[in-house]
Design an enzyme around this catalytic site. Sequence first.
Site, mmCIF file in Angstrom:
data_model
loop_
_atom_site.group_PDB
_atom_site.id
_atom_site.type_symbol
_atom_site.label_atom_id
_atom_site.label_comp_id
_atom_site.label_asym_id
_atom_site.label_seq_id
_atom_site.Cartn_x
_atom_site.Cartn_y
_atom_site.Cartn_z
ATOM 1 N N TRP A 87 4.262 6.464 -93.296
ATOM 2 C CA TRP A 87 4.611 5.175 -94.465
ATOM 3 C C TRP A 87 3.232 4.564 -94.683
ATOM 4 C CZ3 TRP A 87 6.707 5.267 -98.483
ATOM 5 C CH2 TRP A 87 6.331 4.295 -99.930
ATOM 6 N N ASP A 122 3.469 16.411 -84.161
ATOM 7 C CA ASP A 122 4.004 15.579 -84.889
ATOM 8 C C ASP A 122 5.267 16.151 -85.700
ATOM 9 O OD1 ASP A 122 5.407 13.255 -86.875
ATOM 10 O OD2 ASP A 122 3.048 12.493 -86.834
ATOM 11 N N HIS A 167 4.491 11.701 -83.343
ATOM 12 C CA HIS A 167 4.374 11.121 -84.229
ATOM 13 C C HIS A 167 3.861 9.858 -83.934
ATOM 14 C CE1 HIS A 167 5.136 9.569 -88.029
ATOM 15 N NE2 HIS A 167 5.493 8.671 -87.590
#
Length: 313
Positions: free
Chosen positions: A113, A267, A295
Amino acid sequence: MKEKKLFPIIEPREKGFLQVSRIHSIYWERSGNQNGKKILVIHGGPGGGSQPRYRRYFNPEKFDIIQFDQRGCGASRPFSELRENTTKDLVDDIEKLRLNLNIDSWHLFGGSWGSTLALIYAIKHPSRVKSMTLRGIFLCRKFELSWFYQYGASEIFPEEFEKYISVIPKDERSDLVSSFYKYLTSPNIELRSKAAAAWTTWELSTSHLIKRDIDVGKSKTNSFSDAFARIECHYFINHIFLEEDFIMKNIKTIESIPTKIIQGRYDVVCPVRSAWDLNKKLKNSELIIIDEAGHSMSEKGITLKLLELVEKL
């Protein structure tokens, strides 16, 4: 050749709170060299909060390292608050922080994010961004959310997915983000706690190439899991409060900004497709795929590449 390691632990030289709205104050801190290159670290989630470890990716003699906690998480106040908490608010907060710290322009560093918010901030304020170092690209497209929270990652981590959906009644599983949102915003604290723990455990359990068993335990109101799950779900059910594919539609605005994209090949949280698509459309960007990585920022190959790229800024 000796492998590069994270820089030594350092403490902030300056910190404080910035009142950004009627109810929200965000926590910020600066470390490293006050005369160094300005770099803003943008944490993930949304709702994850920044961590002391993040500042160790930067040479403290070369960089003025700025960190902050986005609305509702970390040390920012009030905790786990969803009101007045939108993407526009967060972008505006970053700009208010820049002005408050009297910084003309800065480098951006963010993953997951954090990459999303960095890209959106750059689109809104391109003249203030010198470069971007991004990891684990998340563009918040419908298929990305469906892949991780509904069907896709479920086929790679079936045992963890089973735990994740176990807190949702069987007849409410056709739209898991909506169902989780109902329980994460429930006045029933027991239901809210179970949902927060399940959501957070699912994401943390799938973030590494080599599976790790994660158990966040029983979530409590105003715990890390509570803010992380509630704020993430709040953003995702509202499509991050932006039109579909906002970043890709506005990519020309930032095509002159030098951008490095680091992506784990395996990921599962933010699949490589998004990094690939971004790199294809974003001029002046370079995509580096780390084959033996998932990730997490702490994956060995990702850590080494981030250290290498930041040193070259």
